[in-house]
Design a protein around this motif. Structure first.
Motif, PDB file in Angstrom:
ATOM      1  N   THR A 158       0.389  -1.800  -6.204  1.00 16.15           N
ATOM      2  CA  THR A 158      -1.065  -1.766  -6.038  1.00 16.15           C
ATOM      3  C   THR A 158      -1.756  -2.450  -7.212  1.00 16.15           C
ATOM      4  O   THR A 158      -2.724  -3.199  -7.023  1.00 16.15           O
ATOM      5  N   ARG A 206       7.383  -0.663   1.603  1.00 15.19           N
ATOM      6  CA  ARG A 206       6.673  -1.374   0.531  1.00 15.19           C
ATOM      7  C   ARG A 206       7.598  -1.623  -0.650  1.00 15.19           C
ATOM      8  O   ARG A 206       7.579  -2.669  -1.260  1.00 15.19           O
ATOM      9  N   THR A 262      -1.617   5.794  -0.667  1.00 12.33           N
ATOM     10  CA  THR A 262      -0.803   6.512  -1.648  1.00 12.33           C
ATOM     11  C   THR A 262      -1.463   7.833  -2.049  1.00 12.33           C
ATOM     12  O   THR A 262      -0.761   8.827  -2.246  1.00 12.33           O
ATOM     13  N   TYR A 310      -3.825   0.352   0.062  1.00 13.39           N
ATOM     14  CA  TYR A 310      -2.718   0.919  -0.714  1.00 13.39           C
ATOM     15  C   TYR A 310      -3.166   2.146  -1.478  1.00 13.39           C
ATOM     16  O   TYR A 310      -2.469   3.162  -1.500  1.00 13.39           O
ATOM     17  N   ALA A 339       5.013   2.047  -5.668  1.00 16.15           N
ATOM     18  CA  ALA A 339       3.839   1.767  -4.837  1.00 16.15           C
ATOM     19  C   ALA A 339       2.604   1.594  -5.718  1.00 16.15           C
ATOM     20  O   ALA A 339       1.783   0.702  -5.494  1.00 16.15           O
TER      21      ALA A 339
END
Length: 109
Positions: A46, A98, A63, A59, A42
């Motif tokens: 990003t 994702r 996160t 994002y 993730a």
């Protein structure tokens, strides 16, 4: 990734199961482990987003919130544990979606 999805499904279906604190703790441990494995992807996804984009901000915020949630623990009592596990399951689902989207982009590119 099927193992991750099975754990998420267990965490999201809590109201259908009579769970003990021990089984909730086991589920929390599994979900936190999956989150730990998925967070680097993730973060990498990003980094590929434009620095001034709204998606990048979403994002990063999401996160960071997931990281904080995973550190909280089960809390006091069964209700708190149910809430924590359900939230970790939702967070893990978001990360998995994702991750799968990123994998599809890599395979097609």
């Amino acid at each position: 990734m099927a193992t991750v999805q099975r754990t998420i499904d267990q965490g999201r279906g809590l109201r259908d199961l009579p769970l003990t604190m021990e089984s909730l703790a086991d589920l929390e441990r599994l979900l936190r482990g999956h989150i730990t494995l998925l967070l680097p992807q993730a973060h990498a996804a990003t980094e590929r987003l434009p620095h001034d984009s709204a998606a990048r901000h979403v994002y990063i915020s999401r996160t960071e919130a997931i990281e904080r949630q995973a550190e909280q623990g089960l809390g006091e009592g069964t209700l708190s544990a149910h809430v924590q596990v359900a939230q970790l399951a939702r967070d893990c689902q978001w990360l998995l979606e994702r991750h799968q989207g990123t994998e599809a982009l890599v395979r097609s590119g």
